[in-house]
Design an enzyme around this catalytic site. Structure first.
Site, PDB file in Angstrom:
ATOM      1  N   CYS A   1       9.041   2.535   5.097  1.00  0.00           N
ATOM      2  CA  CYS A   1       9.225   2.762   3.671  1.00  0.00           C
ATOM      3  C   CYS A   1       7.905   3.281   3.121  1.00  0.00           C
ATOM      4  CB  CYS A   1       9.546   1.458   2.949  1.00  0.00           C
ATOM      5  SG  CYS A   1      11.136   0.755   3.391  1.00  0.00           S
TER       6      CYS A   1
ATOM      7  N   GLY B   1      10.790   7.520   4.048  1.00  0.00           N
ATOM      8  CA  GLY B   1      12.098   6.929   3.766  1.00  0.00           C
ATOM      9  C   GLY B   1      12.950   7.871   2.961  1.00  0.00           C
TER      10      GLY B   1
ATOM     11  N   ASN C   1       6.894  -2.552   2.119  1.00  0.00           N
ATOM     12  CA  ASN C   1       6.947  -1.732   3.335  1.00  0.00           C
ATOM     13  C   ASN C   1       6.635  -2.640   4.518  1.00  0.00           C
ATOM     14  OD1 ASN C   1       4.757   0.857   4.713  1.00  0.00           O
ATOM     15  ND2 ASN C   1       6.761   0.205   5.362  1.00  0.00           N
ATOM     16  N   GLY C   2       7.574  -2.726   5.474  1.00  0.00           N
ATOM     17  CA  GLY C   2       7.363  -3.558   6.660  1.00  0.00           C
ATOM     18  C   GLY C   2       8.523  -4.507   6.879  1.00  0.00           C
TER      19      GLY C   2
ATOM     20  N   TYR D   1       3.002   9.741  14.546  1.00  0.00           N
ATOM     21  CA  TYR D   1       4.233  10.295  13.983  1.00  0.00           C
ATOM     22  C   TYR D   1       4.523   9.914  12.530  1.00  0.00           C
ATOM     23  CZ  TYR D   1       9.268  10.916  13.287  1.00  0.00           C
ATOM     24  OH  TYR D   1      10.488  11.255  12.770  1.00  0.00           O
TER      25      TYR D   1
ATOM     26  N   ASP E   1       5.955  14.503  19.693  1.00  0.00           N
ATOM     27  CA  ASP E   1       5.327  13.188  19.547  1.00  0.00           C
ATOM     28  C   ASP E   1       5.889  12.150  20.495  1.00  0.00           C
ATOM     29  OD1 ASP E   1       7.706  12.062  17.904  1.00  0.00           O
ATOM     30  OD2 ASP E   1       7.058  13.797  16.761  1.00  0.00           O
TER      31      ASP E   1
ATOM     32  N   CYS F   1      10.314  -2.671  18.375  1.00  0.00           N
ATOM     33  CA  CYS F   1       9.333  -2.932  17.303  1.00  0.00           C
ATOM     34  C   CYS F   1       9.941  -3.909  16.311  1.00  0.00           C
ATOM     35  CB  CYS F   1       8.997  -1.622  16.597  1.00  0.00           C
ATOM     36  SG  CYS F   1       7.972  -1.862  15.118  1.00  0.00           S
TER      37      CYS F   1
HETATM   38 FE1  SF4 Z   1       3.942   0.561  15.472  1.00  0.00          FE
HETATM   39 FE2  SF4 Z   1       5.047   0.264  17.900  1.00  0.00          FE
HETATM   40 FE3  SF4 Z   1       3.607  -1.725  16.794  1.00  0.00          FE
HETATM   41 FE4  SF4 Z   1       5.994  -1.073  15.803  1.00  0.00          FE
HETATM   42  S1  SF4 Z   1       5.552  -1.935  17.847  1.00  0.00           S
HETATM   43  S2  SF4 Z   1       4.129  -1.502  14.631  1.00  0.00           S
HETATM   44  S3  SF4 Z   1       6.019   1.176  16.080  1.00  0.00           S
HETATM   45  S4  SF4 Z   1       2.875   0.346  17.420  1.00  0.00           S
END
Ligand code: SF4
Length: 490
Positions: A8, A36, A111-112, A256, A360, A396
């Site tokens: 986001c 986003g 964001n997160g 990216y 990427d 992730c």
């Molecule tokens: Fe970034 Fe990968 Fe860590 Fe997620 S797991 S915060 S995409 S480096």
């Protein structure tokens, strides 16, 4: 999931006078639209009264000039662009989240993703809370407004809330009298602030957003830091949570997520991508005639690959910038056409050439396979794909949609197998060792999250319920099969 989707974008501004801040916020969010594209919203504070609007869609679909004008003037304004990494896509989940509480009201953008939201939500529900949305943001707002009851200020309540919530959160909040922002103690997602010529302060996910509204970058919000911007132009910083965790900025921001013209923690995203290209050329040399990048993030890296390898760089793929996410490809033929709608090869650059194609990452492999076919159909003699990160193997939990190992081609296949599947003559990923070297200069005591590549998670893994969405066990057989993955290269 053709590509990894961003999390986001958040934005906030405070001025000493009533102004048309909704328009400025629109401009700031416009520069963050890459983070986003599913929903967006703006909330403005007009002498303590909050006016807001949010809906599904891109900014220029949701906010007509009439809609922006209807928000009126104000002295604090916050905004959000959303990609749903927790909670489904519906209007209720759009942000800012505006809540009334016993001591006033609050607007909040996030964001997160939290890693303990499942437990916190369960606990709150057992205590009688009724949730309107499925987002982590509502969990945060419940805890925050409860803490506010026994706190002197919203920043004190936020400081206590940060003892309870765990995971990735860059927050921008508005109260009737303050603009407040904070970054989780790991610093997973970026957040910075700057100042405009008239003295107004601006907070944003990325510095490109500050540039777009004419604000000068001052610095990043430190991991764990709370910043409070007051109407009189003063700023208060609260640092109790700073240095409580190992700093773990998401390294994929540089690869990216972020825009090339952003500066994150003192390091240029553009330069990081060029460096990644240079290191790729060192690690995965190949005899070729031309280097082309896949827009947008692959372009900077292709320049780096060309510089290091001395193979000429050319623009070989042109991106249609006006394609929105509303175009839904319902079948295979349409999906193939969609690649052509998004990217068109320049035949004169590609025909009869041995092409190095710099991108990427590869997620499922389906988009890459279509891309390679596009380049081959344009007459390429050979296609050598080079990627500016290691293979994605782990999910992730921090606000991106790298969410299921089942979807990750590198979880199931070795690099030579992937090369065969996507139809390239050779395939080279940037090694894990080289990954950290792309970001320079940066404060030497700071680390990165690289968990989707190496499985080393800075936080505890989410609870069973959330975990079911993500987790597959990695077998010993698989580990053995892939142990040499980065050394094998092509
Ligand atoms: Fe970034 Fe990968 Fe860590 Fe997620 S797991 S915060 S995409 S480096």
């Amino acid at each position: 999931m053709a590509k990894i989707n961003e999390e986001c974008g958040v934005f906030g501004i405070i001025s000493q006078k009533e102004e048309d801040l909704a328009n400025l916020t629109y401009g700031g969010l416009f520069a963050l639209q890459h983070r986003g594209q599913e929903a967006c919203g703006i909330a403005i504070n007009n002498e303590g009264i909050f006016h807001y609007y949010k809906d599904l869609g891109l900014l220029n679909d949701v906010f007509t000039s009439e809609r922006l004008a209807s928000l009126g003037k104000g002295s604090i304004c916050i905004g959000h662009v959303r990609y749903s990494t927790s909670g489904v896509t519906n209007r209720m989940n759009a942000q800012p989240m505006v809540v009334n509480h016993s001591k006033g009201h609050l607007a909040l953008c996030h964001n997160g993703n939290l890693v303990n939201s499942y437990e916190l939500r369960n606990k709150l529900e057992l205590e009688g809370c009724i949730f309107q949305t499925t987002t982590d943001t509502e969990v945060i707002s419940y805890i925050l407004t409860r803490e506010r009851i026994n706190s002197k200020s919203m920043e004190e309540a936020l400081d206590k809330t940060m003892d309870v919530i765990d995971g990735a959160y860059s927050l921008v909040m508005m109260t009737p009298s303050k603009l407040i922002c904070c970054r989780d103690p790991y610093g997973f997602r970026p957040l910075c602030y700057g100042q405009m010529e008239d003295g107004s302060y601006v907070v944003a996910s990325e510095s490109c957003s500050l540039d777009c509204v004419g604000a000068k970058l001052i610095r990043d919000v430190e991991p764990g830091e709370i910043l409070v911007f007051n109407f009189d132009g003063t700023i208060n910083s609260y640092t109790r949570h700073c240095n409580s965790k190992k700093s773990s900025l998401c390294i994929f921001e540089y690869i990216y997520f972020a825009r090339s013209d952003s500066i994150i923690e003192g390091a240029s995203v553009h330069q990081a991508r060029v460096k990644a290209g240079e290191l790729l050329a060192k690690e995965h040399k190949v005899d070729a005639d031309v280097v082309i990048g896949v827009p947008d993030s692959g372009l900077d890296a292709a320049i780096g690959y060309s510089k290091e390898s001395k193979i000429p760089y050319e623009i070989g793929l042109l991106k249609n910038k006006y394609i929105g996410r509303t175009f839904i490809a319902s079948n295979q033929k349409l999906r193939e056409q969609m690649v052509k709608l998004k990217l068109n090869p320049i035949k004169e650059v590609i025909q009869g050439k041995r092409v190095v194609l710099v991108d990427d990452s590869i997620v499922r492999g389906t988009t890459s396979a279509r891309l390679v076919k596009l380049v081959r159909d344009a007459g390429a003699k050979e296609v050598h794909m080079r990627l500016t990160c290691p293979p994605f193997i782990y999910p992730c939990y921090y606000g991106t949609d790298v969410d299921s190992q089942e979807n990750l081609i590198a979880f199931h296949h070795t690099i030579p197998e992937i090369a065969k599947i996507i139809g390239v003559d050779s395939l080279g990923y940037l090694s894990l060792e080289a990954l950290e070297k792309i970001v320079c200069p940066r404060k030497c005591n700071q680390g990165y999250c690289k968990a989707c590549f190496d499985g080393v998670y800075p936080t505890k893994i989410p609870s069973n319920a959330s975990k079911n969405r993500f987790e597959n066990k990695i077998s010993d057989e698989w580990k053995q099969k892939h142990s040499q993955r980065n050394n094998k290269g092509d």
